[in-house]
Design a protein around this motif. Structure first.
Motif, mmCIF file in Angstrom:
data_model
loop_
_atom_site.group_PDB
_atom_site.id
_atom_site.type_symbol
_atom_site.label_atom_id
_atom_site.label_comp_id
_atom_site.label_asym_id
_atom_site.label_seq_id
_atom_site.Cartn_x
_atom_site.Cartn_y
_atom_site.Cartn_z
ATOM 1 N N LEU A 43 0.833 -1.200 0.000
ATOM 2 C CA LEU A 43 0.000 0.000 0.000
ATOM 3 C C LEU A 43 0.866 1.247 0.000
ATOM 4 O O LEU A 43 0.553 2.231 -0.674
ATOM 5 C CB LEU A 43 -0.958 -0.017 1.196
ATOM 6 N N HIS A 44 1.950 1.226 0.746
ATOM 7 C CA HIS A 44 2.884 2.361 0.751
ATOM 8 C C HIS A 44 3.428 2.619 -0.651
ATOM 9 O O HIS A 44 3.569 3.762 -1.072
ATOM 10 C CB HIS A 44 4.056 2.103 1.691
ATOM 11 N N SER B 68 2.063 2.130 -3.471
ATOM 12 C CA SER B 68 1.073 2.748 -4.355
ATOM 13 C C SER B 68 0.614 4.109 -3.836
ATOM 14 O O SER B 68 -0.311 4.694 -4.379
ATOM 15 C CB SER B 68 -0.122 1.817 -4.549
ATOM 16 N N ARG C 3 -0.554 4.863 -0.690
ATOM 17 C CA ARG C 3 -1.636 4.820 0.290
ATOM 18 C C ARG C 3 -1.079 4.444 1.657
ATOM 19 O O ARG C 3 -0.112 3.707 1.750
ATOM 20 C CB ARG C 3 -2.681 3.792 -0.144
ATOM 21 N N LEU D 253 -4.848 1.157 5.867
ATOM 22 C CA LEU D 253 -6.077 0.858 5.126
ATOM 23 C C LEU D 253 -6.345 -0.644 5.047
ATOM 24 O O LEU D 253 -7.469 -1.060 4.799
ATOM 25 C CB LEU D 253 -6.001 1.444 3.712
ATOM 26 N N THR E 38 -9.093 -4.011 -0.804
ATOM 27 C CA THR E 38 -7.638 -4.133 -0.659
ATOM 28 C C THR E 38 -7.023 -4.726 -1.927
ATOM 29 O O THR E 38 -5.955 -4.295 -2.359
ATOM 30 C CB THR E 38 -7.288 -4.994 0.563
ATOM 31 N N TRP F 119 -6.544 -2.007 -4.392
ATOM 32 C CA TRP F 119 -5.396 -1.161 -4.051
ATOM 33 C C TRP F 119 -4.074 -1.865 -4.332
ATOM 34 O O TRP F 119 -3.104 -1.235 -4.727
ATOM 35 C CB TRP F 119 -5.456 -0.749 -2.580
ATOM 36 N N ARG G 148 -2.860 -1.583 -7.981
ATOM 37 C CA ARG G 148 -2.539 -0.259 -8.533
ATOM 38 C C ARG G 148 -1.043 -0.156 -8.805
ATOM 39 O O ARG G 148 -0.229 -0.748 -8.085
ATOM 40 C CB ARG G 148 -2.947 0.856 -7.576
ATOM 41 N N ASN H 142 7.823 8.993 -2.550
ATOM 42 C CA ASN H 142 6.562 9.369 -1.931
ATOM 43 C C ASN H 142 6.815 9.423 -0.429
ATOM 44 O O ASN H 142 7.932 9.210 0.025
ATOM 45 C CB ASN H 142 5.412 8.425 -2.330
#
Length: 154
Positions: free
Chosen positions: A76-77, A79, A81, A85, A125, A128, A131, A138
């Motif tokens: 997630l990091h 992408s 996010r 989450l 999830t 996500w 992605r 970032n």
């Protein structure tokens, strides 16, 4: 990143919740988990174990939840996010593991509720996780040369 390298990386980073995990790293590791789950299920069938009591898949699969969680968090990091989450998915996964520990008569209705929450959390999830990675820096990872990043992580 290949199958073996991704699996080793995710296991080595079991309790690392900072940084980023590429799509290939996450999905190769996820394939390893699916293959292990199938193998554990076959062991359960071969030993004649049913849903009651401790099953081999629970005993062997429980330690694999932790590397999976950190890989999800870092994916997630990557992408862009926040990793938290995925917490509803983790909570419901632990709920299902805990249901294996209690007698069946106590959890008949709760599996429907947990199953619905799990399905919704899983689908969101999953979206996500598929992605694309954010090129460059970032807030969760160090700045990388965009050419190098595309070659290694895409």
């Amino acid at each position: 990143m290949g199958f073996v390298e991704a699996t080793k990386t995710c296991v080595r980073k079991t309790f690392v919740y900072s940084g980023r995990a590429s799509r290939s790293e996450f999905w190769w590791f996820y394939l390893a988990l699916v293959l292990l789950s199938i193998a554990f299920g076959l062991i359960d069938l071969a030993m004649g174990w049913s849903a009651q009591g401790w099953r081999m898949s629970v005993i062997l699969g429980l330690p694999l939840l932790f590397p999976w969680m950190s890989a999800c968090y870092r994916r997630l990091h990557d992408s862009g996010r926040p990793g938290y989450l995925a917490l509803p998915l983790f909570a419901v996964s632990f709920g299902f593991v805990l249901l294996e520990l209690v007698p069946e008569r106590f959890w008949v209705g709760s599996t429907t509720i947990l199953g619905g929450i799990y399905l919704g959390s899983f689908l969101l999830t999953l979206y996500w996780m598929t992605r694309p990675s954010q090129t460059g820096a970032n807030q969760y990872g160090h700045e990388k040369d965009p050419r190098y990043y595309r070659e290694v992580f895409e």
